[in-house]
Design an enzyme around this catalytic site. Sequence first.
Site, short mmCIF file in Angstrom:
data_model
loop_
_atom_site.label_atom_id
_atom_site.label_comp_id
_atom_site.label_asym_id
_atom_site.label_seq_id
_atom_site.Cartn_x
_atom_site.Cartn_y
_atom_site.Cartn_z
N ASP A 295 31.70 -12.65 -20.57
CA ASP A 295 30.84 -13.61 -20.60
C ASP A 295 29.72 -13.85 -19.55
OD1 ASP A 295 33.35 -14.40 -19.67
OD2 ASP A 295 32.80 -16.64 -20.22
N HIS B 6 29.12 -17.08 -9.00
CA HIS B 6 28.40 -18.25 -9.70
C HIS B 6 27.05 -18.61 -8.65
CE1 HIS B 6 32.15 -19.42 -12.11
NE2 HIS B 6 32.12 -18.04 -11.70
N GLU C 213 35.70 -16.34 -20.62
CA GLU C 213 36.65 -16.62 -19.56
C GLU C 213 36.19 -17.93 -18.81
OE1 GLU C 213 38.39 -17.12 -15.94
OE2 GLU C 213 36.12 -16.36 -15.96
N GLU C 214 34.99 -18.02 -18.91
CA GLU C 214 34.72 -19.01 -17.67
C GLU C 214 34.45 -20.41 -18.40
OE1 GLU C 214 33.46 -18.54 -14.92
OE2 GLU C 214 32.75 -16.53 -14.85
NI NI Z 1 34.97 -14.22 -13.26
#
Ligand code: NI
Length: 387
Positions: A76, A359, A134-135
């Site tokens: 993702d 990020h 996962e996020e």
């Molecule tokens: Ni990651």
Amino acid sequence: MSGAVVQVEDKLISWRRYLHQNPELSFEEIETSNFVYSELLSFGGLEITRPTKTSVMARLIGAQPGKVIAIRADMDALPIEEDNELEFKSKKTGVMHACGHDAHTAMLLGTAKILADMKESIKGEVRFIFQHAEELFPGGAQQMVDAGVMDNVDQIICTHVRSNMVTGQLGVLAGPVLASPDSFSIKVIGSGGHAAKPHQNIDSVIIAAQVVTNLQQIVSRYIDPIDDVVLSVTQIHGGTADNVTPGVVEISGTVRTFDQRLREEIPLEMERIVKGITEAHRAAYEIEYRNGYRPVINDEEVTEVVKNTVIDLYGADALDKIRRGMGGEDFSAYLQKAPGCFFYLGVGEENMEKNYPHHHPKFNVNEEALTIGVNVLLNVVQNLMTK
Ligand code: NI
């Protein structure tokens, strides 16, 4: 590096660039999972299933019996507007692969392709887990586990790219690696009114301020200093005007630890403090504590195999001296089912100033790391199978 890995390099780069250009948010990985599915299908020799709507699992069942080794990649992207000038820059406004999950997916495809060609010589099974989400809590990993992807798995590994680690370096650590990212919300409920007549109100602002400062004493005064704990208040909301005392102030934040016992103890400590302070000032409270992912704790034995594999392939200098961190990862869900190892793959440039954090809108991956990642995954799987 083995010839098979060199041969797959162009593919790795093109997969990664395609995925980078077409990122999808957590739980929305429709095109990504379709792409992975069709690539896997083209390799031949794999049993491919869809454990959930946007995930893919491929099983490579060797000619002879043996251990079942799983490898996981997450797929993702994040709700971030990319700020890189790349020919394969994200095509989607406000969505970006800013954590390297495009690289993870490409590397797992490459590993599957090479191993699929070696099917006749494989003793046991290799399971390729292409996980969604996962996020975003509650994360895809637990859903994958619930769908049975870990059934009969003996050991599991996964690598995560790391932008502040130079390409060619790997980070492998036994024991606790990542913390449990729990979160909390607190409401301080007073009684609002005219700010000029504070004695007629129950001032939720001043009470909330005491709650925030007193919460800091949990880590500094009620938890053993040897334990690793972070308690951060990250949001305070209350009030609408300079001359109005608000009735309610909301406070929220995060708690990080590696220890299950502390995950049970800290919420009780928090409530004791919030209850005491609000009671002392005639206010009421509400408190909610939410358990996030479990901590990632690497198995000693599997980690030893990963370490030795890196040393054999690239020498002891390739092992970066990493420390455990207070971030979180849902890979921990798989580790409840089988021992495993989560390790880091350096994807940074030599000049550290060029490396942006995960990020970040300028996050990027040095593509030279892709073959290193595949080579390590491949050799770790083979070493685990014969051990
Ligand atoms: Ni990651």
